[in-house]
Scaffold this active site. Structure first.
Site, PDB file in Angstrom:
ATOM      1  N   LEU A  33      33.334  42.765  42.855  1.00  0.00           N
ATOM      2  CA  LEU A  33      33.977  43.597  41.831  1.00  0.00           C
ATOM      3  C   LEU A  33      35.046  44.533  42.380  1.00  0.00           C
ATOM      4  O   LEU A  33      34.973  44.978  43.519  1.00  0.00           O
ATOM      5  CB  LEU A  33      32.894  44.419  41.123  1.00  0.00           C
ATOM      6  CG  LEU A  33      31.772  43.593  40.493  1.00  0.00           C
ATOM      7  CD1 LEU A  33      30.720  44.514  39.870  1.00  0.00           C
ATOM      8  CD2 LEU A  33      32.306  42.621  39.454  1.00  0.00           C
ATOM      9  N   GLU A  35      38.338  47.441  40.658  1.00  0.00           N
ATOM     10  CA  GLU A  35      38.639  48.338  39.532  1.00  0.00           C
ATOM     11  C   GLU A  35      38.979  47.579  38.251  1.00  0.00           C
ATOM     12  O   GLU A  35      38.785  48.109  37.157  1.00  0.00           O
ATOM     13  CB  GLU A  35      39.783  49.287  39.891  1.00  0.00           C
ATOM     14  CG  GLU A  35      39.342  50.528  40.647  1.00  0.00           C
ATOM     15  CD  GLU A  35      38.403  51.426  39.817  1.00  0.00           C
ATOM     16  OE1 GLU A  35      38.680  51.636  38.624  1.00  0.00           O
ATOM     17  OE2 GLU A  35      37.397  51.898  40.376  1.00  0.00           O
ATOM     18  N   GLY A  36      39.524  46.382  38.377  1.00  0.00           N
ATOM     19  CA  GLY A  36      39.820  45.578  37.183  1.00  0.00           C
ATOM     20  C   GLY A  36      38.542  45.304  36.407  1.00  0.00           C
ATOM     21  O   GLY A  36      38.472  45.521  35.194  1.00  0.00           O
ATOM     22  N   HIS A  37      37.516  44.831  37.125  1.00  0.00           N
ATOM     23  CA  HIS A  37      36.223  44.578  36.479  1.00  0.00           C
ATOM     24  C   HIS A  37      35.659  45.877  35.887  1.00  0.00           C
ATOM     25  O   HIS A  37      35.131  45.885  34.775  1.00  0.00           O
ATOM     26  CB  HIS A  37      35.204  44.048  37.492  1.00  0.00           C
ATOM     27  CG  HIS A  37      35.557  42.729  38.110  1.00  0.00           C
ATOM     28  ND1 HIS A  37      35.918  42.600  39.430  1.00  0.00           N
ATOM     29  CD2 HIS A  37      35.582  41.473  37.586  1.00  0.00           C
ATOM     30  CE1 HIS A  37      36.155  41.325  39.698  1.00  0.00           C
ATOM     31  NE2 HIS A  37      35.960  40.612  38.605  1.00  0.00           N
ATOM     32  N   GLN A  61      33.439  25.629  36.993  1.00  0.00           N
ATOM     33  CA  GLN A  61      34.865  25.891  36.815  1.00  0.00           C
ATOM     34  C   GLN A  61      35.673  25.719  38.094  1.00  0.00           C
ATOM     35  O   GLN A  61      36.849  26.011  38.135  1.00  0.00           O
ATOM     36  CB  GLN A  61      35.090  27.266  36.184  1.00  0.00           C
ATOM     37  CG  GLN A  61      34.747  28.442  37.062  1.00  0.00           C
ATOM     38  CD  GLN A  61      34.814  29.741  36.278  1.00  0.00           C
ATOM     39  OE1 GLN A  61      33.989  29.992  35.408  1.00  0.00           O
ATOM     40  NE2 GLN A  61      35.800  30.583  36.585  1.00  0.00           N
ATOM     41  N   GLY A 147      39.726  40.319  30.783  1.00  0.00           N
ATOM     42  CA  GLY A 147      40.997  40.859  31.266  1.00  0.00           C
ATOM     43  C   GLY A 147      42.168  39.953  30.905  1.00  0.00           C
ATOM     44  O   GLY A 147      42.024  38.727  30.893  1.00  0.00           O
ATOM     45  N   ASP A 150      43.685  37.075  33.395  1.00  0.00           N
ATOM     46  CA  ASP A 150      43.454  35.656  33.145  1.00  0.00           C
ATOM     47  C   ASP A 150      43.849  35.394  31.691  1.00  0.00           C
ATOM     48  O   ASP A 150      43.009  35.177  30.824  1.00  0.00           O
ATOM     49  CB  ASP A 150      41.989  35.310  33.399  1.00  0.00           C
ATOM     50  CG  ASP A 150      41.601  35.591  34.836  1.00  0.00           C
ATOM     51  OD1 ASP A 150      41.689  34.678  35.648  1.00  0.00           O
ATOM     52  OD2 ASP A 150      41.243  36.748  35.159  1.00  0.00           O
ATOM     53  N   VAL A 176      44.710  45.557  35.801  1.00  0.00           N
ATOM     54  CA  VAL A 176      44.645  46.713  36.698  1.00  0.00           C
ATOM     55  C   VAL A 176      45.268  46.299  38.038  1.00  0.00           C
ATOM     56  O   VAL A 176      44.953  45.232  38.573  1.00  0.00           O
ATOM     57  CB  VAL A 176      43.194  47.192  36.892  1.00  0.00           C
ATOM     58  CG1 VAL A 176      43.133  48.338  37.894  1.00  0.00           C
ATOM     59  CG2 VAL A 176      42.601  47.618  35.552  1.00  0.00           C
ATOM     60  N   SER A 186      39.494  39.346  43.091  1.00  0.00           N
ATOM     61  CA  SER A 186      38.498  39.118  44.139  1.00  0.00           C
ATOM     62  C   SER A 186      39.109  38.272  45.257  1.00  0.00           C
ATOM     63  O   SER A 186      38.775  38.415  46.420  1.00  0.00           O
ATOM     64  CB  SER A 186      37.275  38.398  43.569  1.00  0.00           C
ATOM     65  OG  SER A 186      36.794  39.101  42.441  1.00  0.00           O
TER      66      SER A 186
HETATM   67  P1  AMP Z   1      36.376  37.164  37.523  1.00  0.00           P
HETATM   68  O1  AMP Z   1      35.266  37.887  38.209  1.00  0.00           O
HETATM   69  O2  AMP Z   1      37.566  36.931  38.360  1.00  0.00           O
HETATM   70  O3  AMP Z   1      35.895  35.916  36.787  1.00  0.00           O
HETATM   71  O4  AMP Z   1      36.896  38.134  36.377  1.00  0.00           O
HETATM   72  C1  AMP Z   1      36.012  38.670  35.428  1.00  0.00           C
HETATM   73  C2  AMP Z   1      36.815  39.369  34.365  1.00  0.00           C
HETATM   74  O5  AMP Z   1      37.576  40.418  34.947  1.00  0.00           O
HETATM   75  C3  AMP Z   1      37.810  38.445  33.651  1.00  0.00           C
HETATM   76  O6  AMP Z   1      37.821  38.746  32.258  1.00  0.00           O
HETATM   77  C4  AMP Z   1      39.110  38.822  34.298  1.00  0.00           C
HETATM   78  O7  AMP Z   1      40.234  38.584  33.475  1.00  0.00           O
HETATM   79  C5  AMP Z   1      38.918  40.290  34.545  1.00  0.00           C
HETATM   80  N1  AMP Z   1      39.822  40.762  35.601  1.00  0.00           N
HETATM   81  C6  AMP Z   1      39.983  40.230  36.832  1.00  0.00           C
HETATM   82  N2  AMP Z   1      40.935  40.900  37.515  1.00  0.00           N
HETATM   83  C7  AMP Z   1      41.397  41.864  36.683  1.00  0.00           C
HETATM   84  C8  AMP Z   1      42.385  42.892  36.792  1.00  0.00           C
HETATM   85  N3  AMP Z   1      43.109  43.058  37.903  1.00  0.00           N
HETATM   86  N4  AMP Z   1      42.579  43.694  35.733  1.00  0.00           N
HETATM   87  C9  AMP Z   1      41.867  43.538  34.594  1.00  0.00           C
HETATM   88  N5  AMP Z   1      40.921  42.607  34.433  1.00  0.00           N
HETATM   89  C10 AMP Z   1      40.682  41.773  35.459  1.00  0.00           C
END
Ligand code: AMP
Length: 281
Positions: A33, A35-37, A61, A147, A150, A176, A186
């Site tokens: 995780l 800051e985006g998460h 996936q 987010g 994606d 973010v 990540s």
């Molecule tokens: P992931 O763990 O990469 O599958 O992402 C989980 C969720 O976090 C998804 O909805 C992503 O779009 C969102 N996410 C990943 N990176 C960011 C970011 N930099 N800013 C905002 N949301 C993000």
């Protein structure tokens, strides 16, 4: 924060919360995780009484040649971060639990998966929609937060939820970024120091496009050339695609009338990085 590993337990917890009249939010993640998460978690907290974060690196996936095995993982750190955010439940099922022997059902959103990342990652979005449909059925949240980093994934999930009548609100949250503009991911963990520096070309190229549009440019070809030129200046970067498309249908646009999504995927070292911006005329 309670850790739930099993589907049945997750279902009965959610059922009890719903019956008690609580509004439930789900934030699906693959962990490692940043800051985006956490921004999604905070949005969930603002919109519901209970927040569930799921952590599941979804094998379906990833194509066989992709980074499923090496995808960055740090469960204890993730757990601590979510705890600190006040998350109620960390749902962390195993792949065996999610895909029992004999699992043969998949969810596929047609058309939207042909563009952008879908063109380069066959089967990827089928894996995403399948796991998200399962998570929505297991958790049965009132609201789920994703987010716009994606962007295509969010559009495909919105389509699925609409088409299959999931009674769930889907919320998209802005990208973010690190202080220097790099979109948090990540997969940034794969970057060496010089690659980390090189990765700034993604944001720089989006900024260039925004500036062109601000100065009156509407012609898709010229915007795409400028973006590619910016990316090609960076020797450590290799373009997978740059696309200017309709923000809803994701179909390519020749020119910008009102809004256009500019989306890109660029390899830097072994990291496949994506970024996007919505350009407004
Ligand atoms: P992931 O763990 O990469 O599958 O992402 C989980 C969720 O976090 C998804 O909805 C992503 O779009 C969102 N996410 C990943 N990176 C960011 C970011 N930099 N800013 C905002 N949301 C993000």
């Amino acid at each position: 924060m309670r850790l739930i590993l099993h589907i049945r337990e997750m279902q009965s917890w959610s059922e009890a919360e719903r019956r008690a009249g609580k509004r439930v939010a789900l934030v699906p993640t693959m962990g490692f995780l940043h800051e985006g998460h956490l921004s999604l978690v905070r949005e969930g907290s603002g919109r519901a009484d209970r927040v569930i974060a799921s952590l599941f690196v979804n094998p379906k996936q990833f194509a066989p040649n992709e980074d499923y095995r090496n995808y960055p993982r740090d469960f204890e750190r993730d757990r601590a971060l979510l705890e600190r955010e006040g998350v109620d439940i960390l749902f962390h099922p195993s792949a065996e639990e999610m895909y029992r022997e004999g699992h043969h059902t998949h969810v596929e959103v047609e058309k939207l998966d042909r563009f952008l990342c879908g063109a380069f990652r066959p089967g990827h979005f089928r894996g995403v929609t399948t796991v998200v449909a399962k998570l929505l059925n297991i958790v049965r949240p009132h609201v789920a937060i994703f987010g716009t980093k994606d962007y295509q994934q969010l559009q495909i999930i919105r389509r699925m939820v609409e088409d299959l009548n999931f009674d769930i609100e889907i919320v998209g949250q802005p990208i973010v970024r690190e202080k220097d503009g790099l979109a948090m991911s990540s997969r940034n963990a794969y970057l060496s120091a010089p690659e980390r520096q090189a990765a700034l070309c993604l944001h720089r190229s989006l900024k260039k496009a925004e500036s062109l549009v601000r100065h009156g440019e509407r012609e898709g070809g010229r915007i795409l050339s400028a973006v590619k030129e910016e990316l090609e200046k960076e020797p450590l970067a290799r373009i997978e695609y740059v696309s200017l498309c309709d923000p809803r249908s994701l179909e390519e646009l020749e020119s910008i009338r009102d809004q256009a999504l500019l989306a890109l995927a660029v390899w830097v070292g072994r990291a496949r990085l994506i970024d996007n911006t919505v350009l407004t005329a």
